[in-house]
Every structure is written in C-alpha cells, then in structure tokens.
Design a protein around this motif. Sequence first.
Motif, mmCIF file in Angstrom:
data_model
loop_
_atom_site.group_PDB
_atom_site.id
_atom_site.type_symbol
_atom_site.label_atom_id
_atom_site.label_comp_id
_atom_site.label_asym_id
_atom_site.label_seq_id
_atom_site.Cartn_x
_atom_site.Cartn_y
_atom_site.Cartn_z
ATOM 1 N N THR A 194 -1.745 26.411 29.077
ATOM 2 C CA THR A 194 -1.259 25.771 27.854
ATOM 3 C C THR A 194 0.162 26.182 27.491
ATOM 4 O OG1 THR A 194 -3.544 25.758 27.055
ATOM 5 C CG2 THR A 194 -1.820 25.397 25.423
ATOM 6 N N ARG B 171 -5.159 22.666 23.972
ATOM 7 C CA ARG B 171 -5.031 23.601 22.855
ATOM 8 C C ARG B 171 -6.360 24.323 22.663
ATOM 9 N NH1 ARG B 171 -3.497 18.701 20.685
ATOM 10 N NH2 ARG B 171 -1.263 18.328 20.452
ATOM 11 N N ARG C 173 -6.466 26.253 12.964
ATOM 12 C CA ARG C 173 -5.189 26.215 13.655
ATOM 13 C C ARG C 173 -4.559 27.609 13.631
ATOM 14 N NH1 ARG C 173 -3.873 21.119 16.257
ATOM 15 N NH2 ARG C 173 -5.434 19.747 15.405
ATOM 16 N N LYS D 102 -0.788 29.449 17.631
ATOM 17 C CA LYS D 102 0.177 28.548 18.265
ATOM 18 C C LYS D 102 1.318 29.377 18.854
ATOM 19 C CE LYS D 102 2.535 27.535 13.865
ATOM 20 N NZ LYS D 102 2.986 26.465 12.963
ATOM 21 N N TRP D 103 2.139 28.717 19.663
ATOM 22 C CA TRP D 103 3.221 29.392 20.384
ATOM 23 C C TRP D 103 4.108 30.194 19.425
ATOM 24 C CZ3 TRP D 103 6.172 31.712 23.637
ATOM 25 C CH2 TRP D 103 6.117 31.476 25.007
ATOM 26 N N ASP E 188 -3.651 14.208 20.198
ATOM 27 C CA ASP E 188 -4.599 15.232 19.767
ATOM 28 C C ASP E 188 -5.997 14.647 19.897
ATOM 29 O OD1 ASP E 188 -5.955 17.327 18.664
ATOM 30 O OD2 ASP E 188 -4.892 17.355 16.755
ATOM 31 N N LEU F 246 -8.288 25.536 20.225
ATOM 32 C CA LEU F 246 -8.601 25.665 18.800
ATOM 33 C C LEU F 246 -9.811 26.577 18.643
ATOM 34 C CD1 LEU F 246 -8.159 21.952 17.647
ATOM 35 C CD2 LEU F 246 -6.458 23.793 17.716
ATOM 36 N N SER G 176 3.618 22.819 26.105
ATOM 37 C CA SER G 176 3.758 22.625 24.666
ATOM 38 C C SER G 176 4.768 21.522 24.354
ATOM 39 C CB SER G 176 4.214 23.925 24.001
ATOM 40 O OG SER G 176 5.579 24.183 24.291
#
Length: 631
Positions: A114, A407, A423, A441-442, A363, A409, A118
Amino acid sequence: MARFFRARRVSVTAGALAVAVGGSYMAVRDTSVSSSDRGGGPALEALRRRITDPAAVVPSRAVQQSSLIAASSGNPLDILVIGGGATGSGVALDAATRGLRVGLVEREDFSSGTSSRSTKLIHGGVRYLEKAVFNLDYGQLKLVFHALEERKQVIDNAPHLCHALPCMTPCFGWFETLYYWVGLKMYDLVAGRHLLHLSRYYSAQESSELFPTLARQGKDRSLKGTVVYYDGQMNDSRVNVGIACTAALAGAAVLNHAEVVSLLKEDGKGRIIGARIRDNLSGKEFNTYAKVVVNAGGPFCDSVRKLADKDAKTMICPSSGVHIVLPDYYSPQGMGLIVPKTKDGRVVFMLPWLGRTVAGTTDSNTTITMLPEPREDEIEFILDAIRDYLNVKVRRMDVLSAWSGIRPLAMDPNAKNTESISRDHVVCEDFPGLVTITGGKWTTYRSMAEDAVNAAIKSGKLNPANKCLTSTLCLVGGDGWDPAFFTVLAQEYVRMKNTQNSLVRGVMDTAAAKHLSHSYGTMAQRVASIAQNENLGKRLAHGYPYLEAEVAYCARNEYCESAVDFIARRSRLAFLDTDAASHALPRVIEILADEHNWDKSRQNKELETAMKFLETFRSSKNAQFHDGWHT
C-alpha cells in the motif's frame, strides 16, 4: 486476554481521554505539547552525524541477515518488526534511534504494498474537517489537528522528496465559492503554525491562466472562480525506502524479501518470542528471537495475527483505491485540481507528479491480494469524474499506467458491526508479545510508529536510552539539502555514456540533475559520480530522466534486489509509464546482474516476473477493450 487499543490523536485540551469500547480499552493520549518541541540533545546530534556522514554506507544485506540470525533466545532483539511499509520502517527507525536492538523483515520489498500506491499527498484531511464541522465531531477535528502537524514534519524531514502543492477547487456557483473559501480558511486556521501557505480565491480568468485545461463552461453552468489551498506531495516509495535506509544507518537490521513463516512461542506461557523467517531470495530459513514482535503488516496484519492464533478475529476491512497516470498536458506543473464531489459523492484529485498527471482515487470493497489490479469500471469512474471539469478530450488511450492499492482500514475485532471502522490507527496487543499497529494513513506514519514503539516498550519492559527523536530527524539525503542543490550536479558532473562500444561524453542536463537531486537529496552526488566514472550515464527510457547509474547505486546502497524493486520503488517508471518500464527492463536487469552476480537463468526469471508485474498496471497498452468506444 483483554485487548489494548491506542489511537493517537492531538489533544487540544490538557487531559487524556479514555473511552471504554466493548471489552476493549481505547486510550487517546494527551499530546498538547507538540512533538516538535521535544529536545533531542546529544543523542539526536550523534544520530545526525552518523546519517549524514559522507562515507556512511548501509550494511550489506548479508550483514543484516547475519544480525538477525545472531539474535538467539539468550541474546534476543528488543523488537522485531514484521512489515517494511511506511509504518513498519517507521517503527524500526523510531526504535533504533531510541537505542534499542531492532530487526525488520519484509516479505517482498520496502513499500511493495500500500505504501507505494497512495495518492502521493501528505494531507491533513479537508474532508475530515468538513465532517467535524457539520457533525460536531470532536474526534474528527483532533484527527485533522494531528495530521496537519505531522504533514509539516514529514515535509521538513524529507525536503528533497516532499513539497507543498497548491490544489485548485473549482466553484460553479457563488454560494459554492463562499462555502469552499470559508472551509479552506478554516483549514488554514486549524493548521496554525504548521501552515504551508495561505489559501486564496482566484477569479475565473485568473484560474484559466493558472490551469489552462480547466473548463470554464459545462453542463448548464459556468465557472465563477476557484479556491486554491495547499497540502503536501511526496514520492511515496522513495520516502519509504529512505526511512528503511535511515533505520539501517541508525543500527536496525532491516531485511527485505524475507518472509515470516511462523511465530515462536515461549514454552508453557504462550508469549510470542520471535519468528521463523525464510529468505525468499535463497530459500534459507532461520529463527530470530525478540522480546517483542511488532506486526506492521498493513492489509496482511490479520494473516500475521493468525500465526499466533488461527481463530483470531479480523481487524482489517480492506478498501481499494485506484489511481491512473495521464500525460503531463492534463495538468499544469505545480498546480493540482480537486473534484470536490463526484456523482457518488467521492472526492477525486488530479495532480502533477514527476512530470505526469496522477488522478484518483476510488474507495470500494476489495479482497486482500499481493498484486491488486484496478477494475476497468474504476478507471472509467476516474476518467468520467475529471472529464466534466476539463476542456481537453479525456481518453482511455491516454492512460499510461493504472494501479490499485489496498487501504487497511482498522476496526475493533470485538465490535458487532462495522461502525468501529476507523480512518485513524489502532495499536493493540491481543496476544502476549505481539503488538499490532494498523490503520491510519501515510501522513501520520511517524506518530503511528511512535505509538507502536511505546506499546512495545511497555509490553517487553524495555529500557530505551532516550525518548522518541524522529520528529526532527531528517531522512538520509535530506539534512543540508536545498532546492538549488541540482546546480552542483549540473556544474560538476558529466554523463559518460557507453554507446555502440564507444564512450560519449554528455552534459548533466538540468532535467537529469533535478531528478537526481529530488530523488536522492545530498546522496545524488554519489549517483552522479557513478554516471561519470563508471560510464553509466545513459537514460534508461526515452522521455524520462532515470539514469543507468541509479540502478547500480540502488543495488549498493538501497537494498534493490530485483528488477521490480527498481522499476516500481527505487525509480517510479512502472507507475508513470508501463511501456517505458518494459523497454527499460533488459538494461535494468543487465546492470543488476553485474551488481549481484546473477546467472542467465536468474536474469530470465527476473524479466518474466517483472513483465507479469507490469501487466497488473492496466495502462491502455495492456488493457483489453471489447465495447467499441474506447478511443
């Protein structure tokens, strides 16, 4: 055993917030004192000297593997990290800079999952701010506060790989204009001292000058103006590789292409005390012992948890995010476009990136797989979304590359429904000795890693030499770099090219110099030296600045062990243009063969594997159309 969850968010009040969630314990730590205010002292300065030492070279892969093998039950590592994505590499860097003995293993390559797929944005989350305001959601607001702080730190710690990017929001009504202007001014306000640049309004005429392909007229509507705000942009996989290499220079034993096949348990107690590891390059297996194992497997973290308990409840709700790459003329250099609301309510970005245009994302629910592929309907969704905002003909045949990322989640495995899907990130120790970090997240990888290391220290009763130092620690190549660094390369180096058995002297042109500077930072001089002194100055693909010297440098200094490692994650050719990547492959493999002493059989295998990998990037050249209208 009770489960411990920790989601780290910025607190704008003094106290820590604790909330019971089912049978679990959720803790939100107070971080009212900014992490950037922490003093590093002598420990940080010593680390900086080690990382920026001109003679510093990462330990070889063989040395790293020997260090892992040497971690016995009587002399274990403090922490063994499973997973070499942004979070896992961040955990290794954080722990190593605290003076702990650290190892990291990654089944494929650093950033192979992943973390390389991105949107390339380092963002605080404009959508989260909108939800926070309209839903009066304090939790969402804290997410934005924290992400904006981390956004600035990521950019500051890797300035050669990250930069501020203006993003234009088209407005086709005066109420819409006011709505976005007020909302983005709030985004500026929440950023506070971590602000990149102030947002501002541009008229329709000014917007057309800044973004020539932006449509001023559309379906019964006309452009009233745009609101431009700033977020960060990065070369994601190169940041990830930089984190891993910085961790190696800080003392961590990092090993890519090494897979955990089982977890080791303490007799009679069941505590996880290490892992059985297979070197996927040689097939050799060995045990590595550690006081704590950190599971940072991203979408695959449940498969690691099931090695501890085959009946472990699922934590990951996977979501697919698809992106496409288009030619540079779709967007101007230095200005992105945000489609704030598509037909189904999603947000789509169209951003300049490495000389091309990247658009996404989707998504949607997906299954977890090693090589996810974008579906044709997802590619068409992105094309349709941007088609309504551009005055240029948007064509499927212009798609140079398309990819899908998963992703991870995160949700509470004890929850009875999916409302707990977050998230934000989650840290838990649901099996003694195995700390899992997932979600997030990143942008917040650094603080996620900090939380995971804190949990590991508590679990293993470890004794770090100092507190977390990563908030102000530059990645390798970043310390002392400035945007004018490329001029040094252009003035002091030449590109020696071996063409038809004769040497040709070529200039280090501005495009090549800027590319090296922004890809390798202060380490770019080493790459330029190889191009000059080892006759590896030719470009690998027409129209792209990648040089043969980069393959040799990455093999020697960045653990580049396969052709896919280079075309996908050390360079970004696979993501930018699958056709160019396939044309570059034979030369990439030839140079890697010289560096790693590959025989002909291994070279053939590398070519076959790389071509199969490129087939998963659904460009117009490797997609099959049967509907008669894709032109």
